[in-house]
Design a protein around this motif. Sequence first.
Motif, PDB file in Angstrom:
ATOM      1  N   TYR A  86      49.737  34.010  50.609  1.00  0.00           N
ATOM      2  CA  TYR A  86      51.122  34.469  50.403  1.00  0.00           C
ATOM      3  C   TYR A  86      51.186  35.555  49.332  1.00  0.00           C
ATOM      4  O   TYR A  86      51.817  36.603  49.530  1.00  0.00           O
ATOM      5  CB  TYR A  86      52.004  33.286  49.999  1.00  0.00           C
ATOM      6  N   GLU A  89      49.221  38.811  50.695  1.00  0.00           N
ATOM      7  CA  GLU A  89      49.594  39.472  51.949  1.00  0.00           C
ATOM      8  C   GLU A  89      51.105  39.565  52.188  1.00  0.00           C
ATOM      9  O   GLU A  89      51.555  40.485  52.880  1.00  0.00           O
ATOM     10  CB  GLU A  89      48.960  38.726  53.131  1.00  0.00           C
ATOM     11  N   TYR A  90      51.862  38.640  51.654  1.00  0.00           N
ATOM     12  CA  TYR A  90      53.282  38.593  51.992  1.00  0.00           C
ATOM     13  C   TYR A  90      54.210  38.877  50.808  1.00  0.00           C
ATOM     14  O   TYR A  90      55.278  39.467  50.991  1.00  0.00           O
ATOM     15  CB  TYR A  90      53.644  37.214  52.569  1.00  0.00           C
ATOM     16  N   ALA A  91      53.826  38.444  49.614  1.00  0.00           N
ATOM     17  CA  ALA A  91      54.728  38.539  48.466  1.00  0.00           C
ATOM     18  C   ALA A  91      54.963  39.990  48.062  1.00  0.00           C
ATOM     19  O   ALA A  91      54.024  40.788  48.017  1.00  0.00           O
ATOM     20  CB  ALA A  91      54.158  37.750  47.287  1.00  0.00           C
ATOM     21  N   LYS A  92      56.211  40.328  47.766  1.00  0.00           N
ATOM     22  CA  LYS A  92      56.551  41.653  47.272  1.00  0.00           C
ATOM     23  C   LYS A  92      56.375  41.682  45.741  1.00  0.00           C
ATOM     24  O   LYS A  92      56.439  40.653  45.078  1.00  0.00           O
ATOM     25  CB  LYS A  92      57.993  42.002  47.650  1.00  0.00           C
ATOM     26  N   THR A  97      57.362  37.246  41.820  1.00  0.00           N
ATOM     27  CA  THR A  97      55.918  37.274  42.033  1.00  0.00           C
ATOM     28  C   THR A  97      55.169  37.376  40.701  1.00  0.00           C
ATOM     29  O   THR A  97      54.153  36.716  40.502  1.00  0.00           O
ATOM     30  CB  THR A  97      55.536  38.459  42.928  1.00  0.00           C
ATOM     31  N   GLU A 153      43.407  34.673  45.961  1.00  0.00           N
ATOM     32  CA  GLU A 153      44.132  35.946  45.978  1.00  0.00           C
ATOM     33  C   GLU A 153      43.198  37.122  45.704  1.00  0.00           C
ATOM     34  O   GLU A 153      43.253  38.148  46.393  1.00  0.00           O
ATOM     35  CB  GLU A 153      45.255  35.927  44.939  1.00  0.00           C
ATOM     36  N   ARG A 164      42.385  45.749  57.956  1.00  0.00           N
ATOM     37  CA  ARG A 164      43.709  45.316  58.411  1.00  0.00           C
ATOM     38  C   ARG A 164      44.312  46.370  59.351  1.00  0.00           C
ATOM     39  O   ARG A 164      44.893  46.029  60.399  1.00  0.00           O
ATOM     40  CB  ARG A 164      44.628  45.087  57.217  1.00  0.00           C
ATOM     41  N   THR A 173      48.760  40.730  65.694  1.00  0.00           N
ATOM     42  CA  THR A 173      49.875  40.460  64.793  1.00  0.00           C
ATOM     43  C   THR A 173      49.349  40.342  63.363  1.00  0.00           C
ATOM     44  O   THR A 173      48.132  40.290  63.133  1.00  0.00           O
ATOM     45  CB  THR A 173      50.589  39.163  65.184  1.00  0.00           C
ATOM     46  N   LYS A 174      50.266  40.277  62.416  1.00  0.00           N
ATOM     47  CA  LYS A 174      49.856  40.172  61.013  1.00  0.00           C
ATOM     48  C   LYS A 174      49.092  38.875  60.773  1.00  0.00           C
ATOM     49  O   LYS A 174      48.059  38.864  60.081  1.00  0.00           O
ATOM     50  CB  LYS A 174      51.069  40.253  60.086  1.00  0.00           C
ATOM     51  N   TRP A 175      49.589  37.768  61.345  1.00  0.00           N
ATOM     52  CA  TRP A 175      48.902  36.494  61.142  1.00  0.00           C
ATOM     53  C   TRP A 175      47.537  36.484  61.826  1.00  0.00           C
ATOM     54  O   TRP A 175      46.571  35.949  61.276  1.00  0.00           O
ATOM     55  CB  TRP A 175      49.744  35.332  61.657  1.00  0.00           C
ATOM     56  N   ILE A 178      45.221  38.320  59.571  1.00  0.00           N
ATOM     57  CA  ILE A 178      44.821  37.513  58.412  1.00  0.00           C
ATOM     58  C   ILE A 178      43.803  36.454  58.823  1.00  0.00           C
ATOM     59  O   ILE A 178      42.777  36.254  58.151  1.00  0.00           O
ATOM     60  CB  ILE A 178      46.064  36.856  57.769  1.00  0.00           C
TER      61      ILE A 178
END
Length: 286
Positions: A86, A89-92, A97, A153, A164, A173-175, A178
Amino acid sequence: MNAKIVDKIATVCMWFAGVVILGILVAFLGYILYKGLPVLSFDFILGKPSDIESGGGVGPQLFNSFYILFLSMIVSVPIAVGAGIYLAEYAKENKLTYFIRLSTESLATVPSIVLGLFGMIIFVNFLGFGFSIIGGALTLLLLNLPVLVRVTEESINTVPNHYREASLALGATKWQTIWKVVLPNALPGIITGITLTAGRALGETAILIFTAGTTVSRHMFDTDVFAAGETLAVHMWYLMSTGLVPDRDIIADGIGALLIITILLFNLVFTIPMRIMQKRAGAIRH
């Protein structure tokens, strides 16, 4: 002074420091093994301990060491890997954060004795678990989790972005990217972090003294999570501090050698297959 000469002097100094540190480590481990290896036997490794008579074993303590480690890692690893994915890859990049990362790094530096006192207050007293395996495992989870999150991380961040981009360009897809691309390439770093964390947990004492206790169940290899959960490291501390057995020094020497051998084997079991996988993956790419 010539820059090349300075570079050579610095290189020699660094090599010398490394050799000295390595020599100290080898001498330290060698002395422990020299004292402890003659003690190791089938009866010692799998036998029951004795409180007042000589010749006791460490079977329950060895079982508890791995049982508590297993219970803590089976919970902490999935949570840590999910949190690492998370964050990477996902958290801004925002205040939330930043706060999560700061909290994780702060928890990773908390002394283990502080976590032990926290576990005693919450799990032993407040929740009423008493000195038990489950109390020790849950507190050990708090020690392992922040370190594993940061390792995961960082390992994911080391995967090149063009991996990627190539996966996404092929329609994944993104998942899927990953799961199929990022994680396999980050796996060596994650496994290394898990191995180092597990080795640290096997030798942990401060946390488990306050939560798992300094006694073992009357039943050999007891899987009851509410049973007392003294481990090898705690048993060594207990013997050398308040132990009454006449041969406590000999037992402590054996425990030290057993811990070193166990941690080395534990590292080899994970490291060798991972090296083989890395070589195969490199051969496939080329």
